[in-house]
Design a protein around this motif. Sequence first.
Motif, PDB file in Angstrom:
ATOM      1  N   PRO A 184      -2.079 -17.195 -52.383  1.00 16.60           N
ATOM      2  CA  PRO A 184      -0.951 -16.829 -51.509  1.00 16.60           C
ATOM      3  C   PRO A 184       0.251 -17.755 -51.689  1.00 16.60           C
ATOM      4  CG  PRO A 184      -2.977 -16.751 -50.271  1.00 16.60           C
ATOM      5  CD  PRO A 184      -3.334 -17.317 -51.608  1.00 16.60           C
ATOM      6  N   HIS A 185      -0.013 -19.049 -51.875  1.00 14.98           N
ATOM      7  CA  HIS A 185       1.111 -19.963 -52.082  1.00 14.98           C
ATOM      8  C   HIS A 185       1.832 -19.654 -53.386  1.00 14.98           C
ATOM      9  CE1 HIS A 185       3.394 -23.727 -52.098  1.00 14.98           C
ATOM     10  NE2 HIS A 185       3.161 -23.723 -53.400  1.00 14.98           N
ATOM     11  N   ARG A 196      -8.522 -18.032 -52.940  1.00 21.26           N
ATOM     12  CA  ARG A 196      -8.138 -16.740 -52.377  1.00 21.26           C
ATOM     13  C   ARG A 196      -7.182 -16.901 -51.196  1.00 21.26           C
ATOM     14  NH1 ARG A 196     -10.403 -13.704 -48.598  1.00 21.26           N
ATOM     15  NH2 ARG A 196     -12.137 -15.148 -48.303  1.00 21.26           N
ATOM     16  N   THR A 197      -7.449 -17.903 -50.343  1.00 21.78           N
ATOM     17  CA  THR A 197      -6.674 -17.983 -49.105  1.00 21.78           C
ATOM     18  C   THR A 197      -5.490 -18.950 -49.181  1.00 21.78           C
ATOM     19  OG1 THR A 197      -8.194 -19.666 -48.298  1.00 21.78           O
ATOM     20  CG2 THR A 197      -8.622 -17.406 -47.609  1.00 21.78           C
ATOM     21  N   ILE A 198      -5.567 -19.933 -50.072  1.00 21.93           N
ATOM     22  CA  ILE A 198      -4.505 -20.943 -50.081  1.00 21.93           C
ATOM     23  C   ILE A 198      -3.701 -20.903 -51.382  1.00 21.93           C
ATOM     24  CG2 ILE A 198      -3.946 -23.394 -49.798  1.00 21.93           C
ATOM     25  CD1 ILE A 198      -5.333 -22.225 -47.364  1.00 21.93           C
ATOM     26  N   CYS A 237     -12.914 -19.509 -52.035  1.00 23.00           N
ATOM     27  CA  CYS A 237     -12.169 -19.143 -50.840  1.00 23.00           C
ATOM     28  C   CYS A 237     -10.830 -19.885 -50.788  1.00 23.00           C
ATOM     29  CB  CYS A 237     -13.013 -19.475 -49.621  1.00 23.00           C
ATOM     30  SG  CYS A 237     -12.194 -19.107 -48.097  1.00 23.00           S
ATOM     31  N   GLU A 266      -7.093 -29.680 -49.356  1.00 19.86           N
ATOM     32  CA  GLU A 266      -8.100 -30.525 -48.704  1.00 19.86           C
ATOM     33  C   GLU A 266      -8.401 -30.034 -47.303  1.00 19.86           C
ATOM     34  OE1 GLU A 266      -6.837 -34.584 -48.948  1.00 19.86           O
ATOM     35  OE2 GLU A 266      -7.865 -34.854 -50.870  1.00 19.86           O
ATOM     36  N   ALA A 267      -7.357 -29.600 -46.590  1.00 15.41           N
ATOM     37  CA  ALA A 267      -7.570 -29.115 -45.219  1.00 15.41           C
ATOM     38  C   ALA A 267      -8.487 -27.896 -45.227  1.00 15.41           C
ATOM     39  CB  ALA A 267      -6.234 -28.777 -44.565  1.00 15.41           C
ATOM     40  N   ALA A 268      -8.242 -26.985 -46.172  1.00 15.24           N
ATOM     41  CA  ALA A 268      -9.092 -25.788 -46.257  1.00 15.24           C
ATOM     42  C   ALA A 268     -10.533 -26.187 -46.568  1.00 15.24           C
ATOM     43  CB  ALA A 268      -8.558 -24.847 -47.322  1.00 15.24           C
ATOM     44  N   TYR A 269     -10.672 -27.146 -47.469  1.00 14.40           N
ATOM     45  CA  TYR A 269     -12.005 -27.643 -47.845  1.00 14.40           C
ATOM     46  C   TYR A 269     -12.683 -28.262 -46.622  1.00 14.40           C
ATOM     47  CZ  TYR A 269     -15.301 -29.646 -51.287  1.00 14.40           C
ATOM     48  OH  TYR A 269     -16.400 -29.964 -52.019  1.00 14.40           O
ATOM     49  N   ALA A 298     -14.044 -24.170 -46.224  1.00 14.59           N
ATOM     50  CA  ALA A 298     -13.839 -23.162 -47.262  1.00 14.59           C
ATOM     51  C   ALA A 298     -14.517 -23.579 -48.564  1.00 14.59           C
ATOM     52  CB  ALA A 298     -12.350 -22.959 -47.499  1.00 14.59           C
ATOM     53  N   SER A 323      -2.711 -31.605 -49.539  1.00 14.54           N
ATOM     54  CA  SER A 323      -3.476 -31.699 -48.307  1.00 14.54           C
ATOM     55  C   SER A 323      -3.830 -30.309 -47.771  1.00 14.54           C
ATOM     56  CB  SER A 323      -2.725 -32.517 -47.260  1.00 14.54           C
ATOM     57  OG  SER A 323      -1.535 -31.884 -46.896  1.00 14.54           O
ATOM     58  N   LEU A 324      -3.088 -29.265 -48.185  1.00 15.02           N
ATOM     59  CA  LEU A 324      -3.459 -27.909 -47.762  1.00 15.02           C
ATOM     60  C   LEU A 324      -4.819 -27.541 -48.345  1.00 15.02           C
ATOM     61  CD1 LEU A 324      -0.264 -25.681 -47.999  1.00 15.02           C
ATOM     62  CD2 LEU A 324      -1.246 -26.811 -46.032  1.00 15.02           C
TER      63      LEU A 324
END
Lengths: 374, 288
Positions: free
Chosen positions: B205-206, B200-202, B197, B186-189, B193, B183-184
């Motif tokens: 870093p995870h 790069r951002t999710i 992106c 999906e949330a970014a999408y 994003a 869901s992270l």
Amino acid sequence: MEAMTNDLSLRSLTKRFGDFVAVDDISLDVPTGSFFSILGPSGCGKTTLLRMVAGFEEPTSGTISIRGRDMANVLPNERPVNLVFQHLALFPMMTVAENIAFGLRRRGVRKDESRTRAEAMLERVGLPGYGDKRIAQLSGGQRQRVAIARCLVLEPSVLLLDEPLGALDLKLREQMKVELKKLQAKVGTTFIYITHDQSEALVMSDRVAVMNRGRFEQVGTPQELYGQPATPFVARFVGDNNAWAGTVESAADGEVVLRTDEGFVFRARGMEGCGAGSRVNLYLRPEAMRLDPKDTSNLNMFRVTLKAILFDGANSRLLTVTEQGHELLVRLPQNRTFDNLEPGREFAVGWNPSSGICFVEDGADCRGLDGEDA
Amino acid sequence: MSASGMKQSRLAFWLFLAPVLGWLLLLIVLPHLDMLYMSLRSGSFSHPGWTLTNYQAFFEEPIYWLTFARTAGYAVITTAITLVLGLPVAFYIAKVVRPGLSGALMVLLLLPFWVSELVRVYGWMILLRESGVINFFLLRLGIIDTPIEMLYNDATMIMGLVYTSMLFMVVPLVSVMESLDDSLVEAAYDLGASRLCIWRTIIIPHSKPGITSGCIVVFMLSLGNYLTPNLMGGKNSLWFTEQIYNQFIASFNWNQGSAFGFLLLALSSVIVWAGLKLTRQKLGEVAS
């Protein structure tokens, strides 16, 4: 009410997974600025419906339009809707402010500008100065608000919420219900809230759609759903209800006389199809029954024995049983007349014929107590 | 807990630790102490005694430190290529395919490691040499007129190293990506994003702990690899491990070889440390 614009319109929306129809030919209009809930048991298709609106699932057929714009072939990252996920899906690798500014940054808003707007949004949801905290430092209720702030800062046409209160403990959930409703009234954004918890839907919503097996059973205000359920499913699912199986003896002007299987003869409201001789289920709310009424004229009367007291403060109920063993929930009146009850005590119970509703039998099991807590 | 119970659990702790400590002592610490001793001794019989000339030689002879710089540079390139290839592979295995299939894909990934590295490198040689399989088909199809020598150059060597190290990058990446909540993404999408992106951002870093541990393992394995550079690399592309080998076996200069061995250990540690500093990470966080 004057003609309103609709933020979300669904037309004959259908989603199939192989042979399984998750969402079955649903049409819906959600007026601008309203709090709309979709209430249904798990597996009824409400999450699929929401994910289609967000763009994560492709409809098999039908159309979705948001503020009059058709959403076919519009990707989730380009839709004017945002989704608050069931488990919130806050980004743990970012601070609170970075979480809220995430969507703004993706739209090309400059860093300092988006930071300012994130701070302003935090203030609006009652978390001023929380920008530099990590997600792990927040309590459940605070995370909830950050998740909503992260969406609202983008000023979506429609905010979708996928049971976001499910993970909270009961006390906080009650509190958040009120807060969410207040927040929605303040920002004026259209909220579409899906839940399996009827009390969440009833407390917060302007209108509620009750969904079952991919279809809407009834769409209406919380009062309509509770007071005039259109289908036996709604009668069972929304609020507590006692159910009685029986046969109609005579019907006239929407009122029926029925004989329950235990042999009671009652008058009640009859819904469509409740003609003489048909098998019906009678639904009766716990608060419709009066204990030991003084004036028994025009009431349906029968006798019960107290089995147990289900104490729950203002919502206390009595578990009673008729001579034939039929269990009934009766609301405990709050006037202290019945403060010292002992199991085994007998009552006369009376209820007004207009508060009992008969539906033609739909095959569901109605012998016991039907609550929503299953 | 009673005093005797405490004593017993302490005893069990040491009992389980003993083999590990013994292993470390006998196979790592003792040989290294011996090598340290040897590296600091003069190799000549005429002037025995303590000396730093073995270390001095490394910095004074360009061929030595140039070889090391080359080796380290190629090991970094190998690590980078392995990472770039490993990320989408790991994401596919961990997130895209059905859970049942992801297990099968992991087994497929593991399968080449059933075969010894030597045999695998020979497999590549059969494919790539002048009279090899690829040249045969290219000639047959009329794409080329004369066979091309695809072996014995740096590109082939790096390819071989990437192939050898792939598993050690993908396994930590898969395990770290499995813990990423869908869901992270999906949330970014949902928040606007793009695919790039989201990476790069999710996702990256995870996956940082997995990326770091994978990179350290791949870098160390490539740096210390002997077979692949030796067999697939050109005659003029010397790997530092070959220098060490040459000192021990060809020149029979164990003192010089020991010094090189120590320098390899020290310099690679410095590079890993610098990499961790650059990405602001701690070794303890990576291991956890």
